[in-house]
Scaffold this motif. Sequence first.
Motif, mmCIF file in Angstrom:
data_model
loop_
_atom_site.group_PDB
_atom_site.id
_atom_site.type_symbol
_atom_site.label_atom_id
_atom_site.label_comp_id
_atom_site.label_asym_id
_atom_site.label_seq_id
_atom_site.Cartn_x
_atom_site.Cartn_y
_atom_site.Cartn_z
ATOM 1 N N THR A 174 91.502 61.206 -12.878
ATOM 2 C CA THR A 174 91.050 60.423 -11.732
ATOM 3 C C THR A 174 90.161 61.252 -10.812
ATOM 4 O OG1 THR A 174 93.020 59.043 -11.792
ATOM 5 C CG2 THR A 174 91.807 59.086 -9.725
ATOM 6 N N TRP A 175 90.591 62.469 -10.505
ATOM 7 C CA TRP A 175 89.797 63.318 -9.620
ATOM 8 C C TRP A 175 88.505 63.761 -10.288
ATOM 9 C CZ3 TRP A 175 89.896 63.576 -4.639
ATOM 10 C CH2 TRP A 175 91.056 63.177 -3.968
ATOM 11 N N ALA A 176 88.552 64.035 -11.579
ATOM 12 C CA ALA A 176 87.322 64.416 -12.292
ATOM 13 C C ALA A 176 86.316 63.267 -12.273
ATOM 14 C CB ALA A 176 87.646 64.821 -13.725
ATOM 15 N N ARG A 177 86.799 62.043 -12.491
ATOM 16 C CA ARG A 177 85.923 60.870 -12.457
ATOM 17 C C ARG A 177 85.333 60.678 -11.056
ATOM 18 N NH1 ARG A 177 89.229 56.591 -12.905
ATOM 19 N NH2 ARG A 177 90.177 57.619 -14.685
ATOM 20 N N THR A 178 86.146 60.864 -10.027
ATOM 21 C CA THR A 178 85.679 60.728 -8.645
ATOM 22 C C THR A 178 84.603 61.770 -8.336
ATOM 23 O OG1 THR A 178 87.818 59.864 -7.946
ATOM 24 C CG2 THR A 178 86.399 60.752 -6.219
ATOM 25 N N VAL A 179 84.819 62.997 -8.787
ATOM 26 C CA VAL A 179 83.828 64.054 -8.564
ATOM 27 C C VAL A 179 82.519 63.694 -9.251
ATOM 28 C CG1 VAL A 179 83.234 66.443 -9.117
ATOM 29 C CG2 VAL A 179 85.462 65.905 -8.130
ATOM 30 N N MET A 180 82.593 63.261 -10.488
ATOM 31 C CA MET A 180 81.372 62.934 -11.228
ATOM 32 C C MET A 180 80.627 61.755 -10.593
ATOM 33 S SD MET A 180 81.235 65.337 -13.229
ATOM 34 C CE MET A 180 79.760 64.898 -14.081
ATOM 35 N N GLU A 181 81.350 60.790 -10.051
ATOM 36 C CA GLU A 181 80.707 59.652 -9.394
ATOM 37 C C GLU A 181 80.000 60.064 -8.112
ATOM 38 O OE1 GLU A 181 83.849 56.864 -8.695
ATOM 39 O OE2 GLU A 181 83.993 56.268 -10.796
ATOM 40 N N ASN A 182 80.532 61.065 -7.417
ATOM 41 C CA ASN A 182 80.009 61.419 -6.102
ATOM 42 C C ASN A 182 79.147 62.673 -6.071
ATOM 43 O OD1 ASN A 182 81.242 59.359 -4.327
ATOM 44 N ND2 ASN A 182 83.091 60.149 -5.254
ATOM 45 N N VAL A 183 79.084 63.402 -7.164
ATOM 46 C CA VAL A 183 78.365 64.671 -7.147
ATOM 47 C C VAL A 183 76.882 64.473 -6.826
ATOM 48 C CG1 VAL A 183 77.785 64.860 -9.614
ATOM 49 C CG2 VAL A 183 78.184 66.913 -8.262
ATOM 50 N N ARG A 184 76.274 63.419 -7.310
ATOM 51 C CA ARG A 184 74.856 63.188 -7.046
ATOM 52 C C ARG A 184 74.567 62.994 -5.573
ATOM 53 N NH1 ARG A 184 71.464 60.049 -11.319
ATOM 54 N NH2 ARG A 184 71.615 61.613 -12.935
ATOM 55 N N SER A 185 75.442 62.294 -4.877
ATOM 56 C CA SER A 185 75.187 62.066 -3.458
ATOM 57 C C SER A 185 75.551 63.286 -2.610
ATOM 58 C CB SER A 185 75.959 60.847 -2.968
ATOM 59 O OG SER A 185 77.338 61.056 -3.084
ATOM 60 N N LEU A 186 76.330 64.203 -3.159
ATOM 61 C CA LEU A 186 76.755 65.367 -2.387
ATOM 62 C C LEU A 186 75.779 66.531 -2.469
ATOM 63 C CD1 LEU A 186 80.545 65.349 -3.291
ATOM 64 C CD2 LEU A 186 79.491 64.607 -1.168
ATOM 65 N N ILE A 187 74.876 66.519 -3.435
ATOM 66 C CA ILE A 187 74.011 67.682 -3.630
ATOM 67 C C ILE A 187 72.654 67.547 -2.961
ATOM 68 C CG2 ILE A 187 75.117 68.398 -5.770
ATOM 69 C CD1 ILE A 187 72.810 67.107 -7.306
ATOM 70 N N GLY A 188 72.433 66.513 -2.199
ATOM 71 C CA GLY A 188 71.181 66.366 -1.472
ATOM 72 C C GLY A 188 70.009 66.024 -2.369
ATOM 73 N N ARG A 189 70.169 65.057 -3.226
ATOM 74 C CA ARG A 189 69.080 64.631 -4.114
ATOM 75 C C ARG A 189 68.002 63.896 -3.331
ATOM 76 N NH1 ARG A 189 70.309 62.978 -9.936
ATOM 77 N NH2 ARG A 189 68.357 62.009 -9.422
ATOM 78 N N THR A 190 66.783 64.013 -3.814
ATOM 79 C CA THR A 190 65.655 63.326 -3.200
ATOM 80 C C THR A 190 65.779 61.821 -3.407
ATOM 81 O OG1 THR A 190 64.248 65.228 -3.600
ATOM 82 C CG2 THR A 190 63.142 63.145 -3.236
ATOM 83 N N ALA A 191 65.367 61.084 -2.401
ATOM 84 C CA ALA A 191 65.391 59.614 -2.477
ATOM 85 C C ALA A 191 64.386 59.141 -3.522
ATOM 86 C CB ALA A 191 65.052 59.024 -1.117
ATOM 87 N N PRO A 192 64.588 57.962 -4.080
ATOM 88 C CA PRO A 192 63.635 57.423 -5.061
ATOM 89 C C PRO A 192 62.263 57.171 -4.439
ATOM 90 C CG PRO A 192 65.483 55.895 -4.707
ATOM 91 C CD PRO A 192 65.729 57.091 -3.853
ATOM 92 N N PRO A 193 61.209 57.221 -5.256
ATOM 93 C CA PRO A 193 59.842 57.040 -4.748
ATOM 94 C C PRO A 193 59.619 55.724 -4.005
ATOM 95 C CG PRO A 193 59.792 57.860 -6.999
ATOM 96 C CD PRO A 193 61.223 57.554 -6.674
ATOM 97 N N ASP A 194 60.267 54.649 -4.422
ATOM 98 C CA ASP A 194 60.062 53.373 -3.723
ATOM 99 C C ASP A 194 60.613 53.424 -2.296
ATOM 100 O OD1 ASP A 194 62.655 53.389 -4.933
ATOM 101 O OD2 ASP A 194 62.820 51.238 -4.569
ATOM 102 N N PHE A 195 61.699 54.160 -2.076
ATOM 103 C CA PHE A 195 62.241 54.304 -0.733
ATOM 104 C C PHE A 195 61.305 55.160 0.128
ATOM 105 C CE2 PHE A 195 65.093 56.388 2.401
ATOM 106 C CZ PHE A 195 65.415 55.260 3.124
ATOM 107 N N ILE A 196 60.764 56.224 -0.452
ATOM 108 C CA ILE A 196 59.793 57.072 0.261
ATOM 109 C C ILE A 196 58.566 56.236 0.640
ATOM 110 C CG2 ILE A 196 58.298 59.110 0.093
ATOM 111 C CD1 ILE A 196 61.215 59.890 0.197
ATOM 112 N N SER A 197 58.138 55.364 -0.265
ATOM 113 C CA SER A 197 56.994 54.481 0.022
ATOM 114 C C SER A 197 57.298 53.539 1.179
ATOM 115 C CB SER A 197 56.620 53.665 -1.212
ATOM 116 O OG SER A 197 56.185 54.505 -2.242
ATOM 117 N N LYS A 198 58.496 52.987 1.209
ATOM 118 C CA LYS A 198 58.890 52.105 2.313
ATOM 119 C C LYS A 198 58.895 52.862 3.642
ATOM 120 C CE LYS A 198 61.706 48.969 -0.425
ATOM 121 N NZ LYS A 198 63.060 48.496 -0.710
ATOM 122 N N LEU A 199 59.416 54.088 3.599
ATOM 123 C CA LEU A 199 59.414 54.901 4.816
ATOM 124 C C LEU A 199 57.987 55.161 5.284
ATOM 125 C CD1 LEU A 199 62.124 57.613 4.003
ATOM 126 C CD2 LEU A 199 62.321 55.742 5.654
#
Length: 180
Positions: A73-98
């Motif tokens: 359970t904890w491994a699955r939770t980590v894998m689901e949230n790791v992308r949002s915790l590492i400071g990934r760049t927003a998708p290009p369409d969001f940057i375009s909207k900004l």
Amino acid sequence: MIGIMVSVTVVKFLLMVYCRRFKNEIVRAYAQDHFFDVITNSVGLVAAVLAIRYLWWIDPVGAMMISLYTISTWARTVMENVRSLIGRTAPPDFISKLTYCIWNHHEDIQHIDTVRAYTFGSYYFVEIDIVLPQYTLLQKAHNIGETLQEKLEQLPVVERAFVHIDFEYTHRPEHKSNRV
């Protein structure tokens, strides 16, 4: 002891059902935690009762099952949230909207030097560098920057926005010194 464990498990189950009704991610995390408690308490109680009544080794097997469930359970939770915790760049369409939002914010914005957005949990931190005319009064420049910041922070996925105002854009936007 059995009555107490059953009561706690029932209360946790009711809290889980209640918390799942909300859309807030923190409250939904509580629901997930309550569900975890319901499963582990139920398996632990059943294993203990069966070990007392039938075979002694059922309790350690139940403990191992709970341990494996906890790890997975904890491994699955980590894998689901790791992308949002590492400071990934927003998708290009969001940057375009900004960029569109920034460009149309005020007529005095002459240039957009930098637009960055990166994950901060489930939301984004946004960093903006804009160029205003060289002799813009400080009060006006401040108001343009502050209202832009407020506008960006009104977006549902933006946690915080940082607006930097400059009068030229030929310099490097980074102010980080070289480290040895």
